[in-house]
Structure formats: structure tokens, C-alpha cells
Design an enzyme around this catalytic site. Sequence first.
Site: not given
Length: 216
Positions: A8, A33, A35, A37, A66, A68, A137, A175
Amino acid sequence: MKPIIAPSVLAADFANLQRDVEMINNSEADWFHIDIMDGVFVPNISFGMPVLDAIRKHAQKTIDVHLMIVDPDRYIKAFAALGSNVLTVHYEACTHLHRTLQAIKAEGMKAGVALNPHTSINLLEDVIQDIDLVCLMSVNPGFGGQSFIENTYTKIEKLKELIVKKGAKTLIEIDGGVTSSNAKKLMNSGADVLVAGSFVFNSKDPIQTIKELKNS
């Protein structure tokens, strides 16, 4: 079979991002990976599209994004244009999940669905055959370095049963809180992809740490 390892990048050193991207390129990791957000769906804000664009210029492996964020449909085309190979949206953020999955696939990406710790596997029963990857998650989303939620093992087993029952080819991604001490148990429960952030980037030798996860 060995797990797919997806470090990540949220846990990387942003002042030395190219160095950390090259480290992943040179390691036994399989995916990046990423993220994203928005500070609304989760109580944190991470990097956005310019940083993803910078990562992509150096990344030589699958880019696993990913989201979010609320209303992810608005950004599907943008993330495809940025070179995302897998695009994962949260079940909890999608009013019309089937439509969202079709839109992701129409852009040539693999379609993923993430579930928060409190969200039931059963909610995916009607769409599991349309999902390429389910991201479970194993911490509450929004921050790195949290403790692993033990109920995740049971959840993996239930998800695996659903995938087999429906004849789907869906991968199971975990994750949050993944380390070399729980990686084997996660794999034995049915996981295919392991996301690790702090555990990799805070270690003395990230390449060796990735190797240990890969050979769990």
C-alpha cells in the site's frame, strides 16, 4: 499457490516516492495498491490524481486503485485514463452497484468491491459473478497502522463459499493489519491478495519483508 502481494503506497515516504516505487518494482510484489480518500467517506484525505499519475510513470506492475470516496461513478473514466488496472469501489458508497461495476469494466479495468468490517458478505450474492475482486477491510478504513480485526478469517471463509457456490472467479483481497504472522492463516482461509502498508514500509528491509509475505 503464493499470494498476490500489493504494498500500500499510502505508507510510503512521499518525499522519496520514486525511490519507494522503484523498490516495489524490484521486489517480489505483484501490484501497487493505491488508496484514494476524500475526507468524506473516510475521515482522512490521501493523494489524488496527480500523485497517481506520477506513480504510474514509474510503476511496472499492476495498479490496484481503492476508492474510499463518495459517488465514485464520477471518476471511473478519469482513473481509467490514469492507467488503473483494477478499480475498487466501496459497497457502502454505491447506490447502484451493478451499474457501477459495468461502467468500470466498460473502461477496460477489473472491477472490485470493498466491504467495511461491519458489512455482510451476503449483500454481494446477487452480483458476485460480476466482481473481479472483493476487498475485505480487516481494519476500519481511513488510516494505516491499525490492529487487525479477527473476525476477518470467518468473513473470508464465507466469501469463499459464496464464490464457489456461484461459480465465480472473484479474487479475495485483504486490506489492513496484514503481517507475516497472519499471512499464512489468511491464505489458508481463502485469501488471494494481501495488501500491506506500514508492515512493509516501516520495516528495516522492505524487499525482504515483501519476500516473506510472498512465501508465507
